[in-house]
Scaffold this active site. Structure first.
Site, PDB file in Angstrom:
ATOM      1  N   GLU A   1       0.754  -5.509   4.323  1.00 46.27           N
ATOM      2  CA  GLU A   1      -0.515  -5.039   3.772  1.00 46.27           C
ATOM      3  C   GLU A   1      -1.729  -5.811   4.259  1.00 46.27           C
ATOM      4  OE1 GLU A   1       0.322  -5.737  -0.474  1.00 46.27           O
ATOM      5  OE2 GLU A   1      -1.288  -7.215  -0.465  1.00 46.27           O
TER       6      GLU A   1
ATOM      7  N   ARG B   1       5.084  -8.100  -4.906  1.00 40.70           N
ATOM      8  CA  ARG B   1       4.728  -8.499  -3.550  1.00 40.70           C
ATOM      9  C   ARG B   1       5.493  -7.590  -2.583  1.00 40.70           C
ATOM     10  NH1 ARG B   1       0.945 -10.420  -5.353  1.00 40.70           N
ATOM     11  NH2 ARG B   1       0.169 -12.562  -5.266  1.00 40.70           N
TER      12      ARG B   1
ATOM     13  N   HIS C   1      -2.964  -2.600  -3.550  1.00 42.69           N
ATOM     14  CA  HIS C   1      -2.988  -3.872  -4.297  1.00 42.69           C
ATOM     15  C   HIS C   1      -4.128  -3.867  -5.325  1.00 42.69           C
ATOM     16  CE1 HIS C   1      -1.208  -8.110  -3.847  1.00 42.69           C
ATOM     17  NE2 HIS C   1      -1.719  -7.989  -5.059  1.00 42.69           N
TER      18      HIS C   1
ATOM     19  N   PHE D   1      -4.249  -5.383 -10.328  1.00 43.11           N
ATOM     20  CA  PHE D   1      -4.974  -6.420 -11.095  1.00 43.11           C
ATOM     21  C   PHE D   1      -6.392  -5.975 -11.445  1.00 43.11           C
ATOM     22  CE2 PHE D   1      -8.287  -7.953  -8.252  1.00 43.11           C
ATOM     23  CZ  PHE D   1      -7.941  -7.281  -7.088  1.00 43.11           C
TER      24      PHE D   1
ATOM     25  N   THR E   1       4.906  -3.557  -7.923  1.00 35.34           N
ATOM     26  CA  THR E   1       3.523  -4.037  -8.081  1.00 35.34           C
ATOM     27  C   THR E   1       3.511  -5.561  -7.952  1.00 35.34           C
ATOM     28  OG1 THR E   1       3.804  -4.069 -10.489  1.00 35.34           O
ATOM     29  CG2 THR E   1       2.732  -2.122  -9.558  1.00 35.34           C
TER      30      THR E   1
ATOM     31  N   ASP F   1       2.276  -0.670  -4.997  1.00 32.32           N
ATOM     32  CA  ASP F   1       0.921  -1.215  -5.033  1.00 32.32           C
ATOM     33  C   ASP F   1       0.793  -2.321  -3.991  1.00 32.32           C
ATOM     34  OD1 ASP F   1      -1.742  -1.450  -6.229  1.00 32.32           O
ATOM     35  OD2 ASP F   1      -1.065  -3.415  -6.922  1.00 32.32           O
TER      36      ASP F   1
END
Ligand code: NAI
Length: 342
Positions: A258, A229, A290, A293, A227, A253
């Site tokens: 990406e 980079r 991603h 957060f 989760t 994630d």
């Protein structure tokens, strides 16, 4: 203060509008990402506000500087997408070093639980009134060993969560600083962990830290969680590790490439990225785009800190969240001398 806000999403707007009003900052929201082609949209603005997949490389920085942009406000913690050295002396860079690290640590555990208890499969089955348990056997996390790479804000919280599950925790950090944590060399962590979770930043040193060689050292069937980079993991090597049954499962994630796909709706389209498509097709790979957060608390925290950073900067004060390539360099660090970075 007028700020060009790139890669804006619906969920960004409410908190940024609210805190912008409070701190006297006007935002122009652009859906497009910041690139060399879109940098001209920042003409006439005092600063730009960018996220993880916007690019601020030398070409973009030159353009922004030419347009009179004074500050790049990252609304994230990681800053691997900004050429800090090139910015130095031209454009100031600020970031949000922490915004609900709980959001990311909790999402990491959510991914792990989903994977080991096959929740993603069960959810789809029962939606289809298929109540069979075939192939859904999982395993207990209790008593298993988790290896945590990077024991900063998020890593430490993830360690606490894992301990709550009765897991044994091993850790590796280039700068081990957490108390009461069993630090081991990276090789030992790779060889002994049933689950490995990445919580370190992406740097030249950590790029592809989980590649062919690291995967060869893993315990057979180990679960990889990322989760942090995408480029911490060599996606091709991961795919190979999964095909060879060396990697038991992967929960991602973030993904190396990406920026071309994440945060956008490609349903009904043909995905060009064969590696991503193949990874997603694997029964033991879970990908979220991603979103670790993405909680109410984190969104408000991001907006508040970003607006505070901008207001502090334009008031002429030293911003504690300013980044520069000199930071930490005791001899040259201006911030340590209570001055602005340049
Ligand atoms: P932090 O700065 O508090 O902790 C990072 C840790 O990594 C530090 O303890 C540092 O010493 C360690 N580290 C640095 N270089 C290392 C190396 N070469 N090998 C091993 N460890 C190393 O950062 P925080 O807030 O815990 O965030 C961790 C990462 O999570 C960020 O870098 C960011 O990339 C990612 N992140 C992802 C989000 C998402 O939505 N998926 C949201 C927020 C952060």
């Amino acid at each position: 203060m007028q700020i060009a806000f790139f890669d804006a999403k619906d969920y960004d707007l409410p908190a940024f509008v609210e805190y912008g009003r409070e701190y006297g900052i006007g935002f122009k929201f652009y859906e497009t990402k910041l690139t060399a082609d879109t940098a001209r949209l920042a003409k006439g603005y005092d600063g730009v506000c960018i996220f993880v997949n916007d690019r601020a490389d030398a070409e973009v920085i030159d353009r922004l500087y030419e347009y009179g942009v004074k500050i790049i406000a990252l609304r994230c913690a990681g800053y691997n997408n900004v050429d800090l050295k090139y910015c130095f002396g031209k454009i100031h860079v600020v970031r949000v070093p922490a915004y609900s690290p709980y959001a990311v640590a909790e999402h990491t555990m959510a991914l792990l639980l989903t994977s080991v208890r096959r929740i993603h499969k069960a959810y789809n089955r029962t939606k289809d009134f298929n109540f069979s348990l075939k192939g859904l056997t999982g395993f207990d996390l209790h008593g298993k060993t988790v290896g945590v790479i990077g024991t900063g804000k998020i890593g430490k919280i993830f360690i606490d969560i894992c301990r709550g599950f009765g897991m044994k925790v091993l850790a590796y950090d280039k700068f081990p600083a957490a108390e009461g944590v069993d630090y081991v060399p990276l090789e030992e962590l790779l060889a002994q962990s049933d689950v490995i979770s990445l919580h370190c930043p992406l740097t030249q040193e950590t790029y592809h830290m989980i590649g062919k060689e690291a995967i060869a050292k893993l315990k057979r069937g180990a679960i990889l969680l990322n989760t942090s980079r995408g480029a911490l993991i060599d996606a091709e090597a991961l795919l190979e590790g999964i095909k060879q049954r060396k990697v038991g499962a992967a929960c991602l994630d973030v993904y190396e490439e990406e920026s071309d796909v994440f945060f956008r709706d490609f349903s009904g389209h043909i995905i060009e990225d064969d590696t991503l498509a193949r990874l997603i097709s694997m029964p033991n790979v879970i990908v979220t785009s991603h979103q670790a957060f993405l909680t109410e608390e984190a969104l408000r925290g991001i907006a508040e800190t970003t607006c505070k950073n901008l207001a502090t900067f334009f008031d002429g004060d030293i911003c504690e969240n300013e980044l520069c390539y000199n930071c930490g360099n005791v001899e040259n660090c201006m911030k340590k001398r209570k001055e602005r970075c340049f």
